[in-house]
Enzyme design. Structure first.
Site, PDB file in Angstrom:
ATOM      1  N   CYS A 182       0.814  -1.228   0.000  1.00  0.00           N
ATOM      2  CA  CYS A 182       0.000   0.000   0.000  1.00  0.00           C
ATOM      3  C   CYS A 182       0.842   1.269   0.000  1.00  0.00           C
ATOM      4  O   CYS A 182       0.325   2.356  -0.266  1.00  0.00           O
ATOM      5  CB  CYS A 182      -0.948   0.006   1.190  1.00  0.00           C
ATOM      6  SG  CYS A 182      -2.246  -1.207   1.025  1.00  0.00           S
TER       7      CYS A 182
HETATM    8  N1  COA Z   1     -20.239  -8.985   8.449  1.00  0.00           N
HETATM    9  C1  COA Z   1     -20.690  -9.151   9.718  1.00  0.00           C
HETATM   10  N2  COA Z   1     -19.873  -9.419  10.759  1.00  0.00           N
HETATM   11  C2  COA Z   1     -18.565  -9.559  10.506  1.00  0.00           C
HETATM   12  C3  COA Z   1     -18.026  -9.400   9.217  1.00  0.00           C
HETATM   13  C4  COA Z   1     -18.923  -9.112   8.162  1.00  0.00           C
HETATM   14  N3  COA Z   1     -18.504  -8.941   6.909  1.00  0.00           N
HETATM   15  N4  COA Z   1     -16.699  -9.571   9.268  1.00  0.00           N
HETATM   16  C5  COA Z   1     -16.386  -9.821  10.548  1.00  0.00           C
HETATM   17  N5  COA Z   1     -17.508  -9.819  11.318  1.00  0.00           N
HETATM   18  C6  COA Z   1     -17.617 -10.044  12.748  1.00  0.00           C
HETATM   19  C7  COA Z   1     -16.437 -10.839  13.276  1.00  0.00           C
HETATM   20  O1  COA Z   1     -16.660 -12.221  13.133  1.00  0.00           O
HETATM   21  C8  COA Z   1     -16.389 -10.403  14.708  1.00  0.00           C
HETATM   22  O2  COA Z   1     -17.350 -11.103  15.446  1.00  0.00           O
HETATM   23  P1  COA Z   1     -17.077 -11.547  16.976  1.00  0.00           P
HETATM   24  O3  COA Z   1     -16.915 -10.262  17.717  1.00  0.00           O
HETATM   25  O4  COA Z   1     -18.303 -12.316  17.301  1.00  0.00           O
HETATM   26  O5  COA Z   1     -15.823 -12.340  16.915  1.00  0.00           O
HETATM   27  C9  COA Z   1     -16.819  -8.947  14.668  1.00  0.00           C
HETATM   28  O6  COA Z   1     -17.549  -8.804  13.434  1.00  0.00           O
HETATM   29  C10 COA Z   1     -15.639  -7.982  14.666  1.00  0.00           C
HETATM   30  O7  COA Z   1     -14.693  -8.402  13.675  1.00  0.00           O
HETATM   31  P2  COA Z   1     -13.274  -7.752  13.536  1.00  0.00           P
HETATM   32  O8  COA Z   1     -12.532  -8.421  12.391  1.00  0.00           O
HETATM   33  O9  COA Z   1     -12.596  -7.719  14.847  1.00  0.00           O
HETATM   34  O10 COA Z   1     -13.685  -6.284  13.058  1.00  0.00           O
HETATM   35  P3  COA Z   1     -12.888  -4.954  13.121  1.00  0.00           P
HETATM   36  O11 COA Z   1     -13.646  -3.972  13.876  1.00  0.00           O
HETATM   37  O12 COA Z   1     -11.447  -5.158  13.466  1.00  0.00           O
HETATM   38  O13 COA Z   1     -12.928  -4.473  11.580  1.00  0.00           O
HETATM   39  C11 COA Z   1     -11.452  -4.358   9.678  1.00  0.00           C
HETATM   40  C12 COA Z   1     -12.331  -5.244  10.560  1.00  0.00           C
HETATM   41  C13 COA Z   1     -10.727  -5.236   8.689  1.00  0.00           C
HETATM   42  C14 COA Z   1     -12.334  -3.370   8.927  1.00  0.00           C
HETATM   43  C15 COA Z   1     -10.451  -3.567  10.554  1.00  0.00           C
HETATM   44  O14 COA Z   1      -9.787  -4.431  11.424  1.00  0.00           O
HETATM   45  C16 COA Z   1      -9.408  -2.816   9.751  1.00  0.00           C
HETATM   46  O15 COA Z   1      -9.709  -1.980   8.938  1.00  0.00           O
HETATM   47  N6  COA Z   1      -8.112  -3.083  10.044  1.00  0.00           N
HETATM   48  C17 COA Z   1      -7.019  -2.425   9.374  1.00  0.00           C
HETATM   49  C18 COA Z   1      -6.997  -2.888   7.983  1.00  0.00           C
HETATM   50  C19 COA Z   1      -5.919  -2.290   7.174  1.00  0.00           C
HETATM   51  O16 COA Z   1      -5.614  -1.144   7.225  1.00  0.00           O
HETATM   52  N7  COA Z   1      -5.345  -3.117   6.346  1.00  0.00           N
HETATM   53  C20 COA Z   1      -4.409  -2.687   5.444  1.00  0.00           C
HETATM   54  C21 COA Z   1      -4.714  -3.415   4.216  1.00  0.00           C
HETATM   55  S1  COA Z   1      -3.669  -2.898   2.982  1.00  0.00           S
END
Ligand code: COA
Length: 375
Positions: free
Chosen positions: A157
């Site tokens: 990225c």
């Molecule tokens: N729909 C519904 N629920 C979902 C889901 C979806 N698509 N995806 C995950 N969940 C659930 C999970 O299972 C979890 O449930 P639990 O609490 O029962 O275990 C809950 O939602 C939270 O999931 P989590 O993965 O911890 O969410 P989050 O708040 O961390 O958000 C991201 C996920 C990926 C958006 C976030 O972590 C993020 O943006 N991280 C940085 C990413 C980044 O910058 N990456 C660089 C890439 S180049």
């Protein structure tokens, strides 16, 4: 002789097809139904976990993403396919990345009032290169009609800001007079659309940035006053695809780690302080304070992440327009995100205004570019 590098033009190629969160979730949930029906016996026996539905509410709340542009939506939205379907091209045709790149490059050249023949180098800086060699950049160079040289680079990225630093340094030293840094990102082809934790994250796009000697600029420009890049190894964002696949016991099997993998929570927690400290150090060493900063064009991965960085850098909540996000429309477009934000939200800056472009991601990597408007 030390020349001053300047951004004189930028361009964005936006694919024609849009996938809204609503469409994405319908397709994903249909895939879940198919998967769970196909594996009903193992799920009932407790040897396999059933897959859970995705939700629009979660996607918007967790990421801020509302839609994404893609090069092919039919394959992605077919619950029996779940990835883009691209026409196979012969080696004599432009590659997909080159085709996407050309439109962005032409737009950047037009903004700067330049012809391709004025350009000295092409750097194709992207997360996902569609082949190992010959360099996609050299193909783009040939289609554009650029003299000089071209090369590919990949810092995930952060590729665009690392590419801008490489080009700016070459211009400063006098080895080239100008360069196009181009970021064609076919993120849809490396995203695992069958994984609900990440299926909403990415979109496709290409951006291009023309960098010239400030003295050669034909119109208003952004002087690149300084750049800073940093990396720190982490496995929390990883893709194991590559030519070693064939030598593995399971050969070229469709393994999960052949696509984008991340531990999103850890990335969130570890990258934020790294980026905030990086920007603070870069600004302090460049004599730029928060009150000098007119605009922040950040990497476009997650709205909460950008809100946090904006608050840390400015010491207060960013005012509307001070830290523009485009991720609600484009999703995460890897290296291109901060350049889309810059390209679409910099025309109103006036002479003397200072801003900062910053991208961050896998590696980990973070790159920042301080710019000042002239004209
Ligand atoms: N729909 C519904 N629920 C979902 C889901 C979806 N698509 N995806 C995950 N969940 C659930 C999970 O299972 C979890 O449930 P639990 O609490 O029962 O275990 C809950 O939602 C939270 O999931 P989590 O993965 O911890 O969410 P989050 O708040 O961390 O958000 C991201 C996920 C990926 C958006 C976030 O972590 C993020 O943006 N991280 C940085 C990413 C980044 O910058 N990456 C660089 C890439 S180049």
């Amino acid at each position: 002789m030390n020349y001053i590098p300047a951004i004189t033009g930028t361009g964005v190629f936006t694919p024609k097809e849009i996938i809204t969160n609503a469409e994405l979730v319908v397709a994903f949930n249909a895939y879940v139904d198919l998967y769970n029906a196909e594996h009903a016996a193992e799920i009932a026996a407790g040897t396999l976990d059933a897959k859970a539905y995705s939700s629009e509410d979660f996607i918007v709340k967790a990421s801020g993403i509302e839609q994404r542009f893609v090069m092919d939506k039919t394959g992605i939205l077919d619950p029996k396919v779940m990835h883009p379907l691209f026409r196979q091209r012969s080696d004599d045709e432009p590659s997909l990345m080159a085709e996407m790149a050309l439109e962005a490059c032409h737009a950047a050249l037009a903004q700067a009032g330049r012809q391709a023949s004025d350009v000295g180098a092409v750097i194709c800086a992207a997360s996902n290169l569609e082949r190992a060699y010959p360099a996609v950049a050299i193909e783009i160079q040939q289609f554009l009609g650029v003299q000089g040289f071209a090369f590919d680079m990949n810092v995930a990225c952060s590729s665009a800001t690392f590419g801008i630093q490489a080009a700016a340094d070459m211009i400063r030293s006098g080895s080239i007079k100008s360069a196009l840094v181009v970021n064609p990102e076919i993120c849809s082809a490396h995203l695992e659309w069958r994984d609900r934790d990440c299926h909403f994250i990415f979109g496709d796009v290409a951006t291009a940035t023309l960098i010239e000697r400030a003295e050669d600029a034909k119109g208003p420009y952004f002087e690149i006053t300084s750049t800073r890049c940093a990396t720190e190894f982490s496995n929390n964002i990883r893709n194991n695809n590559g030519f070693l696949r064939r030598s593995r016991p399971d050969g070229v099997a469709d393994r999960r780690d052949m696509q984008f993998m991340q531990n999103g929570r850890k990335v969130f927690k570890e990258v934020l302080p790294m980026v905030a400290e990086h920007i603070a150090g870069h600004m302090a060493d460049s004599g730029v304070s928060a009150s000098d900063l007119k605009r922040l064009w950040l990497h476009q991965a997650n709205k909460s992440m950008n809100d946090f960085i904006g608050r840390k850098v400015l010491g207060r909540d960013p005012a509307p327009g001070e830290q523009p996000n485009i991720l609600q429309d484009y999703a995460n477009t890897s290296s291109a995100g901060s350049i889309i934000a810059f390209s679409k939200n910099s025309a109103d800056m006036v002479d003397g205004d200072v801003g900062l472009i910053c991208s961050f991601g896998a590696g980990y990597s973070v790159g920042s570019v301080l710019v000042q408007r002239h004209g």
